[in-house]
Design an enzyme around this catalytic site. Structure first.
Site, PDB file in Angstrom:
ATOM      1  N   ASP A  93     -93.355  17.898  15.124  1.00  0.00           N
ATOM      2  CA  ASP A  93     -94.555  17.084  15.618  1.00  0.00           C
ATOM      3  C   ASP A  93     -95.957  17.980  15.471  1.00  0.00           C
ATOM      4  O   ASP A  93     -95.557  19.105  15.568  1.00  0.00           O
ATOM      5  CB  ASP A  93     -94.180  16.293  16.638  1.00  0.00           C
ATOM      6  CG  ASP A  93     -93.836  17.307  17.950  1.00  0.00           C
ATOM      7  OD1 ASP A  93     -94.094  18.410  17.799  1.00  0.00           O
ATOM      8  OD2 ASP A  93     -93.335  16.489  18.989  1.00  0.00           O
ATOM      9  N   SER A  94     -96.892  17.521  15.568  1.00  0.00           N
ATOM     10  CA  SER A  94     -98.131  18.269  15.791  1.00  0.00           C
ATOM     11  C   SER A  94     -98.258  18.975  16.719  1.00  0.00           C
ATOM     12  O   SER A  94     -99.472  19.697  16.886  1.00  0.00           O
ATOM     13  CB  SER A  94     -99.411  17.207  15.100  1.00  0.00           C
ATOM     14  OG  SER A  94     -99.553  16.303  16.385  1.00  0.00           O
ATOM     15  N   GLN A 191    -100.489   4.184  14.820  1.00  0.00           N
ATOM     16  CA  GLN A 191    -100.816   3.853  16.308  1.00  0.00           C
ATOM     17  C   GLN A 191    -101.053   2.311  16.394  1.00  0.00           C
ATOM     18  O   GLN A 191    -101.028   1.446  15.568  1.00  0.00           O
ATOM     19  CB  GLN A 191    -101.790   4.969  16.794  1.00  0.00           C
ATOM     20  CG  GLN A 191    -101.276   6.455  16.926  1.00  0.00           C
ATOM     21  CD  GLN A 191    -100.160   6.613  17.977  1.00  0.00           C
ATOM     22  OE1 GLN A 191     -99.836   5.700  19.111  1.00  0.00           O
ATOM     23  NE2 GLN A 191     -99.540   7.843  18.029  1.00  0.00           N
ATOM     24  N   GLY A 218     -96.343   6.247  19.870  1.00  0.00           N
ATOM     25  CA  GLY A 218     -96.765   5.414  20.637  1.00  0.00           C
ATOM     26  C   GLY A 218     -95.799   4.238  21.183  1.00  0.00           C
ATOM     27  O   GLY A 218     -96.378   3.393  21.969  1.00  0.00           O
ATOM     28  N   ASP A 268     -85.639  10.605  16.945  1.00  0.00           N
ATOM     29  CA  ASP A 268     -85.335  11.873  17.430  1.00  0.00           C
ATOM     30  C   ASP A 268     -85.622  11.502  19.018  1.00  0.00           C
ATOM     31  O   ASP A 268     -86.406  10.669  19.370  1.00  0.00           O
ATOM     32  CB  ASP A 268     -86.634  13.101  17.316  1.00  0.00           C
ATOM     33  CG  ASP A 268     -87.723  13.016  17.819  1.00  0.00           C
ATOM     34  OD1 ASP A 268     -87.979  13.562  19.054  1.00  0.00           O
ATOM     35  OD2 ASP A 268     -88.638  11.979  17.391  1.00  0.00           O
ATOM     36  N   CYS A 306     -62.959  10.023  21.197  1.00  0.00           N
ATOM     37  CA  CYS A 306     -63.519  11.083  20.292  1.00  0.00           C
ATOM     38  C   CYS A 306     -63.104  12.375  19.797  1.00  0.00           C
ATOM     39  O   CYS A 306     -61.864  12.918  20.697  1.00  0.00           O
ATOM     40  CB  CYS A 306     -64.675  11.792  21.704  1.00  0.00           C
ATOM     41  SG  CYS A 306     -65.750  12.921  20.827  1.00  0.00           S
ATOM     42  N   CYS A 308     -64.422  15.452  19.065  1.00  0.00           N
ATOM     43  CA  CYS A 308     -65.126  16.557  19.320  1.00  0.00           C
ATOM     44  C   CYS A 308     -64.280  17.495  19.699  1.00  0.00           C
ATOM     45  O   CYS A 308     -63.199  17.428  20.552  1.00  0.00           O
ATOM     46  CB  CYS A 308     -66.394  16.516  20.018  1.00  0.00           C
ATOM     47  SG  CYS A 308     -66.095  16.451  21.518  1.00  0.00           S
ATOM     48  N   CYS A 311     -63.575  17.268  23.651  1.00  0.00           N
ATOM     49  CA  CYS A 311     -62.576  16.265  24.002  1.00  0.00           C
ATOM     50  C   CYS A 311     -61.276  16.731  23.678  1.00  0.00           C
ATOM     51  O   CYS A 311     -60.105  16.091  24.074  1.00  0.00           O
ATOM     52  CB  CYS A 311     -62.987  14.695  23.423  1.00  0.00           C
ATOM     53  SG  CYS A 311     -64.427  14.289  24.226  1.00  0.00           S
ATOM     54  N   HIS A 337     -70.748  17.553  23.316  1.00  0.00           N
ATOM     55  CA  HIS A 337     -70.188  16.216  23.137  1.00  0.00           C
ATOM     56  C   HIS A 337     -71.224  14.998  22.923  1.00  0.00           C
ATOM     57  O   HIS A 337     -71.072  14.348  21.985  1.00  0.00           O
ATOM     58  CB  HIS A 337     -69.469  15.968  24.374  1.00  0.00           C
ATOM     59  CG  HIS A 337     -69.156  14.275  24.473  1.00  0.00           C
ATOM     60  ND1 HIS A 337     -68.063  13.948  23.783  1.00  0.00           N
ATOM     61  CD2 HIS A 337     -69.699  13.197  24.968  1.00  0.00           C
ATOM     62  CE1 HIS A 337     -67.747  12.632  24.123  1.00  0.00           C
ATOM     63  NE2 HIS A 337     -69.018  12.281  24.784  1.00  0.00           N
TER      64      HIS A 337
END
Length: 371
Positions: A93-94, A191, A218, A268, A306, A308, A311, A337
Site C-alpha cells: 500500500d502507499s 473512496q 475506506g 488483506d 485441520c 496443518c 494440528c 495455524h
C-alpha cells in the site's frame, strides 16, 4: 496494456467469481487472502513458512519500510524480496492510511502530505511520485497510489475533498508510473465513505483510467457492518469485469464472505496473525480462545479437521500452556495455524463458486463466524 487478470467462473446467484492473477510469471488463484508483512516480515513466521503455507502473494507497508530500513537499504539489496528471501509476489500500500492514523502530525498540501514519523518525530513528505518511487525500490508487483482516506463519520465536505485529492493524485500516479512501468502494476483506490453517490462517482472516475486493477479503501474502518455491506452492494454492478478488485484491510471470515459475494477478488488484514498472537484461532467449528481454562487437559489438536503441521503435531493443551507462560513458540504455532486456516478457507470458497454452491458455503461459514 496486457491484462493481469482472467476470470474463470461466476456464481449464478451473486457477483462472486474465480479467476487468476498473472504477476511476472507467478499465477495466483482468486479470491485470495493476503497475509500482512508490514515491515518485511509476517510476525513470528519465516519466509520459508510462508512458502510452505502456499502463499504466493503477500502484503507489505510502504510507510513503515520508508522509515525503516529506508530506501537506501532496499536499493542496496535490490528490493524487499531479496532482503527477506521471499521469491513470490508482493503488494504494497502507499502508506497514506498510516500517515493519517499513525503520524503524530500531518498536513495536506496541494501535491502531497507532510507528516512527522511516529518513531522519532522527524519530518517527511509523501507525494504521488515519491510513494511510487519508494515502491519501485521495494520491488512491489502491485503498488498502491497515494490517496486520502477520510475517517468514518466525516461530513460531506470532507468526503468531497478526499475524493478530489484521491482522483487528482491517482491521475498523477498513473502518468508517473507509465513513464517507467518496469513490470510493476499500480492500482488506484476508490473512496467515498459510506456515501453511495460518491462511491459510484469514485469508481467510475478511476475505472476510466487504464489502471491494471482497482482497490477499494475506506471500508472496515469503524462503520457498522450493514453500512459496509450496503456500500459493497452499491458498487458491485459497476465493477469492470476485466480487472481484479482488491478490498483493502478486510480479513474477518464474515467480511470476506460479503466481499466475495459482491465481486471482490483480493483481501488483506492483520487480524488472523494478530488474533493468533493474542490466543484466538479460527477453526472448522468457529473461533476458539486458546487461553481458556477448559483447554488445560485437551490432548487433541486445535481443530481435528485441520491438516496443518500444528494440528497434526501438537495438542491444544500444549499450545494453551505456551500462551499462558508467554513462550514465543505460542505466537509462531498459532499464527501458522490461522494462516493455514485462511488459505484452506479461500480454497474451499473458490471450489464452491466453481461447482455452483457458493450460497451454501456462504450460509455455512456466516452461521459459524457471524457476530
Amino acid at each position: 496494456m496486457s491484462s493481469i487478470f482472467k476470470e474463470s467462473s461466476k456464481d449464478p446467484g451473486s457477483y462472486a467469481r474465480t479467476g487468476t492473477l498473472h504477476l511476472n510469471g507467478i499465477q495466483i488463484e482468486t479470491p485470495i487472502f493476503m497475509p500482512v508483512g508490514t515491515r518485511g516480515s509476517i510476525k513470528s513466521l519465516s519466509s520459508s513458512d510462508i512458502d510452505e503455507l502456499g502463499y504466493h502473494l503477500i502484503l507489505a507497508n510502504t510507510y513503515h519500510l520508508y522509515l525503516k530500513p529506508g530506501k537506501e537499504v532496499l536499493d542496496h539489496f535490490h528490493g524487499l524480496k531479496n532482503f527477506m528471501s521471499y521469491k513470490r509476489a508482493l503488494l504494497t500500500d502507499s502508506g497514506g492510511f498510516q500517515v493519517f492514523s499513525l503520524a503524530s502530525l500531518f498536513k495536506f498540501e496541494e501535491d502531497g502530505v507532510r507528516f512527522q514519523s511516529h518513531i522519532d518525530g522527524s519530518h517527511h513528505k509523501f507525494t504521488p511520485a515519491s510513494v511510487i518511487d519508494m515502491q519501485r525500490s521495494i520491488g512491489s508487483d502491485i503498488m498502491m497510489v497515494l490517496d486520502d482516506c477520510a475517517p468514518y463519520g466525516s461530513d460531506l465536505r470532507r468526503l468531497e475533498l478526499a475524493l478530489d485529492r484521491t482522483h487528482r493524485w491517482a491521475k498523477e500516479s498513473y502518468e508517473y508510473w507509465m513513464e517507467r512501468p518496469n513490470g510493476q502494476n499500480v492500482f488506484p483506490i476508490v473512496q467515498g465513505g459510506v456515501n453511495e453517490s460518491l462511491r459510484k462517482r469514485s469508481l467510475d472516475t478511476l475505472q476510466n483510467i487504464n489502471f491494471p486493477g482497482i482497490a477499494i479503501g475506506g471500508l472496515s474502518v469503524g462503520e457498522p457492518r450493514p453500512e459496509y455491506i450496503r456500500i459493497l452492494e452499491c458498487m458491485a454492478p459497476y465493477f469492470d469485469q476485466a480487472r481484479p478488485r482488491y478490498l483493502m484491510g478486510v480479513g474477518t471470515v464474515v467480511d470476506i464472505l460479503e466481499g466475495v459475494k459482491n465481486g471482490v477478488d483480493m483481501f488483506d488484514c492483520v487480524l488472523p496473525t494478530r488474533n493468533a498472537r493474542n490466543g484466538q484461532v479460527f477453526t472448522s467449528f468457529g473461533k476458539l480462545n486458546l487461553r481458556n481454562e477448559s483447554h488445560r487437559l485437551a490432548d487433541g489438536p486445535i481443530d481435528p479437521e485441520c491438516g496443518c503441521k500444528v494440528c497434526t503435531t501438537y495438542s491444544l493443551g500444549y499450545i494453551r500452556h505456551l500462551h499462558k507462560v508467554k513462550e514465543l513458540t505460542a505466537f509462531s504455532l498459532s499464527t501458522y495455524h490461522n494462516l493455514y486456516f485462511m488459505q484452506s478457507f479461500m480454497e474451499k470458497m473458490r471450489k464452491s463458486i466453481k461447482i455452483g454452491n457458493f450460497q451454501g458455503f456462504y450460509d455455512h461459514w456466516k452461521n459459524l463466524f457471524g457476530s
